[in-house]
Design a protein around this motif. Structure first.
Motif, PDB file in Angstrom:
ATOM      1  N   ARG A   1       0.805  -1.220   0.000  1.00 12.47           N
ATOM      2  CA  ARG A   1       0.000   0.000   0.000  1.00 12.47           C
ATOM      3  C   ARG A   1       0.842   1.277   0.000  1.00 12.47           C
ATOM      4  N   ARG A   2       2.135   1.138   0.034  1.00  9.32           N
ATOM      5  CA  ARG A   2       3.003   2.314   0.071  1.00  9.32           C
ATOM      6  C   ARG A   2       2.791   3.201  -1.155  1.00  9.32           C
ATOM      7  N   ILE A   3       2.626   4.489  -0.926  1.00 14.32           N
ATOM      8  CA  ILE A   3       2.468   5.459  -2.006  1.00 14.32           C
ATOM      9  C   ILE A   3       3.822   6.103  -2.272  1.00 14.32           C
ATOM     10  N   PHE A   4       4.336   5.891  -3.475  1.00 17.30           N
ATOM     11  CA  PHE A   4       5.647   6.422  -3.842  1.00 17.30           C
ATOM     12  C   PHE A   4       5.509   7.845  -4.376  1.00 17.30           C
TER      13      PHE A   4
ATOM     14  N   GLN B   1       0.851   5.206  -8.272  1.00 20.08           N
ATOM     15  CA  GLN B   1       1.891   5.423  -7.269  1.00 20.08           C
ATOM     16  C   GLN B   1       1.987   4.308  -6.239  1.00 20.08           C
ATOM     17  N   SER B   2       1.131   3.293  -6.340  1.00 19.57           N
ATOM     18  CA  SER B   2       1.187   2.200  -5.387  1.00 19.57           C
ATOM     19  C   SER B   2       0.608   0.940  -6.002  1.00 19.57           C
ATOM     20  N   CYS B   3       0.969  -0.213  -5.435  1.00 20.66           N
ATOM     21  CA  CYS B   3       0.395  -1.483  -5.891  1.00 20.66           C
ATOM     22  C   CYS B   3      -1.101  -1.522  -5.607  1.00 20.66           C
TER      23      CYS B   3
ATOM     24  N   TYR C   1       6.439  -2.745 -10.419  1.00 18.50           N
ATOM     25  CA  TYR C   1       7.201  -1.584  -9.968  1.00 18.50           C
ATOM     26  C   TYR C   1       7.813  -0.846 -11.158  1.00 18.50           C
TER      27      TYR C   1
END
Length: 395
Positions: A54-57, A70-72, A232
């Motif tokens: 869930r990380r937002i890059f 921006q995230s999976c 990614y």
């Protein structure tokens, strides 16, 4: 850190206790549970993997500069499928090829990047419309389908020639179980020459280096680490140890990549919710030939797939070759959890491009090796059609 489900664990999960990999939850969160029976160490690893998924890059993390999301989790809504959204962030994507459908697109490569960091320009904009397709059941009942028409526009709003395939993100639960199915089991199911003359000639996706494709709409990826690393790279513009940057470095660490893969491997499957009266639908599912590809048991798993590539006919020909799959070939998608799609996603979207707004529409788009099954579905009475659909909704 374990990278695959061990053989002993798989056998335990596929034993006489289906609760070992099924969870009783029919809510909007049904797809996000860990496998029952994990110890505390594994549950903590699962939690960390969930965070990574869930990380937002952002720019400072190495995002982009061109990307899709921006995230999976941004594309896999609540660990399920994506939506047909191309707004601030895209929950769907577009595979791109040259006019021959084989070579990378001369401008976009293998996938369109329709978003960009501030100061950069997206590769193009997606314009999506639908054409209506009409038909009738043998009893005279009419139906209407929709076929997507995808255009990619340049900065001036003009269509760019090429072959384009709209793709939704598929659900991610149960993937570890499918990854652990022995290759020998899958090899025993393929029949590329249709020697038994049943019209079904599925084949394994044998990739370069002897790997076996299991994941992706066209079975173009062999492992969950690789699947995550490809996402990614292609969806977020992030390098990983599997696909490092030009300088040999990467933005996503090996630890984070492995944590995401661990999370995907240990997502449980929602238990089916069939009623006694759904037995008729199950019998019809078998009788008309659906189970020839959507296998009710795959190494003991009620996944309703054979993980093989099948020719699905001209109606689902997307004009794009991928991995070893031809434009008309698609991997049989698992059907477990199918009936919870609306509850999790908020709407119903099926098939690789979301063209089907109901399970009925999804069946009616089948062709090629599934043409016989579709024709038998068309010949069913309204009562029998509804019985079969009720069975699918209980998966």
């Amino acid at each position: 850190m374990r990278k695959i489900l061990g053989a002993a664990l798989l056998l335990a999960l596929l034993g006489a206790f289906p609760s070992r990999y099924l969870v009783e939850d029919a809510s909007s969160r049904a797809f996000g549970h860990p496998l029952p029976g994990l110890n505390q160490e594994d549950l903590e690893e699962f939690r960390l993997g969930d965070q990574a998924f869930r990380r937002i890059f952002v720019r400072e993390d190495g995002l982009g500069p061109l990307f899709v999301h921006q995230s999976c989790a941004g594309c896999h809504v609540r660990d399920g499928r994506g939506r047909l959204a191309f707004n601030e962030r895209s929950e769907a994507l577009v595979r791109t090829r040259a006019e021959n459908g084989l070579d990378p697109h001369p401008r976009f490569g293998l996938q369109l990047q329709d978003h960009a960091l501030l100061g950069w320009v997206p590769e193009g904009q997606v314009r999506l419309r639908f054409e209506e397709v009409e038909g009738r059941y043998e009893d005279g009942t009419p139906y209407r389908l929709r076929r997507p028409v995808v255009e990619v526009l340049d900065g001036q709003g003009s269509p760019v020639p090429g072959r384009y395939s709209l793709r939704l993100a598929p659900p991610v639960f149960g993937l570890g179980l499918l990854e652990a199915v022995p290759e020998s089991v899958l090899a025993g199911l393929e029949d590329p020459e249709d020697r038994d003359r049943d019209g079904v000639s599925g084949r394994l996706a044998r990739l370069a280096g002897g790997k076996l494709g299991r994941f992706g709409w066209k079975a173009s990826v062999a492992t969950l680490e690789e699947q995550s690393a490809v996402a990614y790279l292609e969806d977020m513009g992030l390098s990983t140890p599997l696909f490092p940057g030009p300088d040999g470095r990467w933005e996503v660490t090996r630890e984070e990549l492995e944590r995401v893969a661990f999370y995907l491997r240990h997502l449980a499957v929602p238990a089916p919710r069939h009623r006694p009266q759904d037995l008729k639908g199950r019998q019809l599912f078998r009788a008309i030939g659906c189970a020839a590809c959507h296998r009710e048991s795959l190494a003991g798993l009620p996944a309703y797939t054979d993980l093989l590539l099948h020719d699905m006919g001209p109606g689902l020909d997307d004009g794009v070759a991928e991995g070893v799959a031809q434009p008309r070939e698609w991997r049989t998608p698992p059907l477990w959890g199918l009936g919870l799609t609306r509850r999790v996603l908020g709407e119903e979207l099926y098939l690789h491009d979301g063209r089907a707004r109901s399970l009925e529409e999804a069946i009616l788009w089948h062709g090629g090796e599934a043409e016989g099954a579709k024709r038998r579905f068309l010949a069913l009475s309204k009562e029998d059609r509804e019985a079969l659909l009720d069975f699918l909704k209980g998966l």
